[in-house]
Design a protein around this motif. Structure first.
Motif, PDB file in Angstrom:
ATOM      1  N   VAL A   1       0.869  -1.175   0.000  1.00  0.00           N
ATOM      2  CA  VAL A   1       0.000   0.000   0.000  1.00  0.00           C
ATOM      3  C   VAL A   1       0.908   1.228   0.000  1.00  0.00           C
ATOM      4  N   ALA A   2       0.985   1.896  -1.141  1.00  0.00           N
ATOM      5  CA  ALA A   2       1.934   3.006  -1.287  1.00  0.00           C
ATOM      6  C   ALA A   2       1.324   4.098  -2.165  1.00  0.00           C
ATOM      7  N   ALA A   3       1.878   5.312  -2.022  1.00  0.00           N
ATOM      8  CA  ALA A   3       1.413   6.454  -2.822  1.00  0.00           C
ATOM      9  C   ALA A   3       1.721   6.216  -4.296  1.00  0.00           C
ATOM     10  N   PRO A   4       0.931   6.803  -5.198  1.00  0.00           N
ATOM     11  CA  PRO A   4       1.144   6.590  -6.646  1.00  0.00           C
ATOM     12  C   PRO A   4       2.524   7.002  -7.123  1.00  0.00           C
ATOM     13  N   ASP A   5       3.151   8.034  -6.498  1.00  0.00           N
ATOM     14  CA  ASP A   5       4.467   8.461  -6.969  1.00  0.00           C
ATOM     15  C   ASP A   5       5.574   7.460  -6.632  1.00  0.00           C
ATOM     16  N   GLN A   6       5.272   6.498  -5.748  1.00  0.00           N
ATOM     17  CA  GLN A   6       6.265   5.478  -5.406  1.00  0.00           C
ATOM     18  C   GLN A   6       6.018   4.150  -6.136  1.00  0.00           C
TER      19      GLN A   6
ATOM     20  N   ILE B   1      10.339 -18.161  -6.380  1.00  0.00           N
ATOM     21  CA  ILE B   1       9.932 -16.795  -6.710  1.00  0.00           C
ATOM     22  C   ILE B   1       8.754 -16.385  -5.829  1.00  0.00           C
ATOM     23  N   PRO B   2       8.809 -15.195  -5.224  1.00  0.00           N
ATOM     24  CA  PRO B   2       7.683 -14.734  -4.399  1.00  0.00           C
ATOM     25  C   PRO B   2       6.412 -14.577  -5.225  1.00  0.00           C
ATOM     26  N   PRO B   3       5.263 -14.564  -4.582  1.00  0.00           N
ATOM     27  CA  PRO B   3       4.003 -14.361  -5.312  1.00  0.00           C
ATOM     28  C   PRO B   3       3.984 -13.008  -6.021  1.00  0.00           C
ATOM     29  N   PRO B   4       3.125 -12.867  -7.022  1.00  0.00           N
ATOM     30  CA  PRO B   4       3.024 -11.580  -7.737  1.00  0.00           C
ATOM     31  C   PRO B   4       2.695 -10.425  -6.793  1.00  0.00           C
ATOM     32  N   LEU B   5       3.197  -9.239  -7.168  1.00  0.00           N
ATOM     33  CA  LEU B   5       3.035  -8.047  -6.330  1.00  0.00           C
ATOM     34  C   LEU B   5       1.906  -7.168  -6.855  1.00  0.00           C
ATOM     35  N   ASP B   6       1.045  -6.738  -5.956  1.00  0.00           N
ATOM     36  CA  ASP B   6       0.019  -5.749  -6.259  1.00  0.00           C
ATOM     37  C   ASP B   6       0.320  -4.486  -5.460  1.00  0.00           C
ATOM     38  N   VAL B   7       0.351  -3.333  -6.132  1.00  0.00           N
ATOM     39  CA  VAL B   7       0.565  -2.038  -5.462  1.00  0.00           C
ATOM     40  C   VAL B   7      -0.790  -1.331  -5.393  1.00  0.00           C
ATOM     41  N   LEU B   8      -1.261  -1.102  -4.162  1.00  0.00           N
ATOM     42  CA  LEU B   8      -2.559  -0.472  -3.951  1.00  0.00           C
ATOM     43  C   LEU B   8      -2.373   0.972  -3.497  1.00  0.00           C
TER      44      LEU B   8
END
Length: 411
Positions: A66-71, A91-98
């Motif tokens: 969970v991160a700001a859009p600019d990051q 390999i770690p599971p796929p990453l989702d940026v919220l």
């Protein structure tokens, strides 16, 4: 003396030929001969089902930041670089940026506690002091997110996420077998002798108990001495064992020809220290010693059992003892030269397996001459003792000699 020995040997070989033919020349022997293939197929089917279930669960798994859009761009780029370090199965599971919705802590907790259970770990907060939540099986994923946050911070201080080095990777074909390859060959030798002995020597117990229950042994005992019956049955079942080992040994020797190139190369790194020809001869010798020792014991136990229940009760302690022997031999294979290895190599019932492992780990040949003489001594002792106890067990199953009736007292 020579004439008596020749006669006893001839009688024993007659019993051996009878048992060998009665076992091999039957339709059920083909099923017995192919039983390892059925075991492999069933094991492969079960393993494929389990791996499919595990792969399905892995395909649904996710990790969340969970991160700001600019990051987001820096996080995604760094994640892509870090994944190159892991092997295919790690390999770690796929990453989702919220994007934060006003309460990042509640948002991260909600995705981890969701009923679908697909999110293993979630990160929120500033990257220099992030908070990571993870489920019951998400500790590794939490560690990965912590490393991801560290690398993103480093990239931001550098002002770029571009790679700083361009390595050149060159594959080198290894020709020398390492200690790990010797240990793998040692473990294979231990398990092969154990499984073959347990699988084949058990035939002697079942055959002996069956013939004792239907009085066939009494018929043989009336024709030839019981010692010849004992030796004959041991030799006959040993012939069946050699046929079984010869068939599957030939099949195993051709496996590398049908394996993929990568598998064949990895298999080539598993080799014994004494060399394959010498190891094949030593493996056969130690299998013979193990089979004669355990087969004689099983034959004795089969002669003592009069019912299938007694047979099962006797087989269980013997199997437990065998498991203890294979445990010591496995430890000897993993730690050659240690105290447990010495004990396993000296103890007669574990010595064949432990010395086969010794041949895989050490190139010296002279210890095997001593070990084979030591095992031959115990084989002769066990067979000699077994023949006497065999007589006691078989004779106990009959009515025994009839006692003469005492004369009636005079008037």
């Amino acid at each position: 003396m020579t004439r008596n020995f020749r006669r006893a040997l001839r009688q024993a070989l007659t019993v051996a030929r009878r048992d060998f033919i009665a076992t091999v020349f039957t339709p059920t022997f083909l099923i017995f001969l192919m039983s390892p293939m059925f075991t492999i197929l069933f094991g492969a089917a079960g393993g494929f089902g389990a791996s499919s279930m595990a792969q399905g669960a892995a395909d649904r798994a996710r990790i969340v930041v969970v991160a700001a859009p600019d990051q987001a761009a820096a996080i995604v780029a760094t994640d892509r670089q870090l994944r190159k370090v892991f092997g295919r199965g790690a390999i770690p599971p796929p990453l989702d940026v919220l994007t934060p919705d006003g309460n990042p802590a509640a948002q991260a907790r909600a995705v981890v506690l969701d009923r679908s259970g697909d999110v293993d770990a979630a990160l929120y907060g500033p990257l220099d002091k992030p908070t990571i939540l993870y489920g019951n099986s998400g500790r590794d994923e939490a560690d990965y997110l912590a490393g991801l946050a560290e690398q993103v911070m480093r990239a931001q201080k550098l002002g770029s996420t571009a790679p700083l080095s361009a390595p050149t990777k060159t594959a080198i074909v290894r020709t020398e077998v390492t200690a790990t390859g010797h240990s793998a060959a040692a473990l294979f030798a231990v398990m092969a002798i154990f499984l073959l002995t347990l699988f084949l020597a058990g035939l002697t117990m079942g055959t002996m108990a069956e013939e004792r229950s239907n009085k066939v042994v009494e018929v043989l005992a009336a024709a030839v001495p019981l010692e010849s019956v004992f030796f004959g049955k041991l030799i006959g079942m040993f012939g069946v064992a050699l046929l079984f080992v010869g068939f599957w040994g030939t099949v195993a020797s051709q496996v590398s020809a049908v394996l993929p190139a990568g598998w064949a190369a990895n298999l080539a790194q598993v080799a014994p220290a004494v060399g394959k020809p010498a190891f094949a001869l030593l493996f056969l010798a130690y299998f013979v010693m193990s089979y004669l020792l355990i087969g004689a014991v099983y034959l004795i136990l089969g002669a003592q059992a009069s019912t299938q229940r007694e047979l099962q009760m006797m087989a269980l302690p013997m199997t437990i003892v065998q498991m203890a022997n294979v445990g010591m031999s496995t430890a000897a294979a993993s730690h050659p030269g240690g105290t447990i290895a010495w004990i396993a190599e000296i103890f007669p019932f574990s010595s064949p397996m432990a010395m086969a492992a010794h041949a895989a780990n050490s190139p010296e040949l002279w210890p095997h001459a001593i070990a084979i003489l030591w095992q031959l001594l115990w084989v002769s002792l066990v067979i000699s003792f077994g023949a006497r106890w065999f007589r006691r067990g078989v004779l106990k199953s009959g009515d025994g000699p009839k006692r003469k009736r005492a004369p009636a007292p005079a008037g």
